[in-house]
Design a protein around this motif. Sequence first.
Motif, short mmCIF file in Angstrom:
data_model
loop_
_atom_site.label_atom_id
_atom_site.label_comp_id
_atom_site.label_asym_id
_atom_site.label_seq_id
_atom_site.Cartn_x
_atom_site.Cartn_y
_atom_site.Cartn_z
N ALA A 40 0.73 -1.23 0.10
CA ALA A 40 -0.06 0.03 0.00
C ALA A 40 0.87 1.07 -0.10
N PHE A 41 1.87 1.35 0.90
CA PHE A 41 2.75 2.44 0.87
C PHE A 41 3.65 2.41 -0.39
N HIS A 134 -0.26 7.49 8.87
CA HIS A 134 0.34 8.40 9.66
C HIS A 134 1.62 8.71 9.36
N VAL A 135 1.97 10.12 8.94
CA VAL A 135 3.15 10.35 8.54
C VAL A 135 4.02 11.28 9.49
N HIS A 154 9.01 9.06 8.32
CA HIS A 154 8.55 7.78 8.87
C HIS A 154 6.94 7.81 8.60
N THR A 155 6.35 6.41 8.52
CA THR A 155 5.10 6.27 8.33
C THR A 155 4.73 5.06 9.13
N MET A 167 7.58 2.08 8.96
CA MET A 167 8.62 2.28 8.02
C MET A 167 9.09 3.65 7.68
N ALA A 168 10.24 3.38 7.07
CA ALA A 168 11.07 4.79 6.77
C ALA A 168 11.21 4.73 5.42
N PHE A 169 11.15 5.98 5.01
CA PHE A 169 10.95 6.30 3.52
C PHE A 169 12.16 7.61 3.16
#
Length: 210
Positions: A40-41, A134-135, A154-155, A167-169
Motif C-alpha cells: 500500500a505504501f 500516519h506520517v 516515517h509512516t 517504515m522509513a522512507f
Amino acid sequence: MPDQDQHQDVDVLVDMTPVAVPTVPPRPGSRQRLWLTLGAFGFAAFIALALAFAHDTANLGAYHYNPPEEFLGLPRLPEGQIPKAPTVARGVKVGVYQTSDRSRTVAVTVRELPIVSPSATVDTVITESTSGFHVESVRTVDPGERGGIMKCGHTSGMKKAGKPQDMAFCVWADGSMWAVYVEHGDDVTPDTDDLANDARKFRHLAEVRA
C-alpha cells in the motif's frame, strides 16, 4: 505545485506486492500485514509526473537508472518474484532487496523522465503515496552528489501485535527521475539521518551517467 502552464500526466501504479521467498515459510498474520503495508505504501499510490519543458538544461536526463544486484548486504529479488499488477504506470521500475528470512526489506520504486520541478515532484509523490497513513518527521535532507531534492520521514499503517508498523522512507527527484526508497526491519527502523545516508548510497550506485 507545478506552474499552471505546465502539462501534467498522471499514471497510477497499482498493487505491486512482492511475493514471499518460496523456501521460507511466512509467519502467519504479521508477515502478511507487512506485505500489505509495503504494498500500500510502497507501490499502490505512486504518481508518475510527466512535466512538459520548453528548453533543455544540463541536468535533464543526465543520469539513468541501473540498480545494483546487492545493497546493504541484501540480494535483489528476481523480477519473477515481484508480481505484475493489472495496471502499471508507464516506465515505473520496482526493486526489492531482502534477507532470506524476510526480516529486513529495502524497496525502491523509480520512474525515469525529465523533471524540471524536482521539489514539486517530491511533494506530490509523498502526498499521494502516504494517503491513509500516519506520517511523521518528514524533512528535507542532503540529496548527495546526484543533486535534486530529497525528503525523508516515517509512516505507520497496518498494526503488528497491537502496535503500528513503522517504515522509513525517502523520496527524491532530479532532472532524470523520481524515486521512493523504503526500509523496514523487524527489529529496528532507521532514524532519518541513517535512512538518508542509505538512500544517498543507493543513489550513488543506481544513478549512473547517461
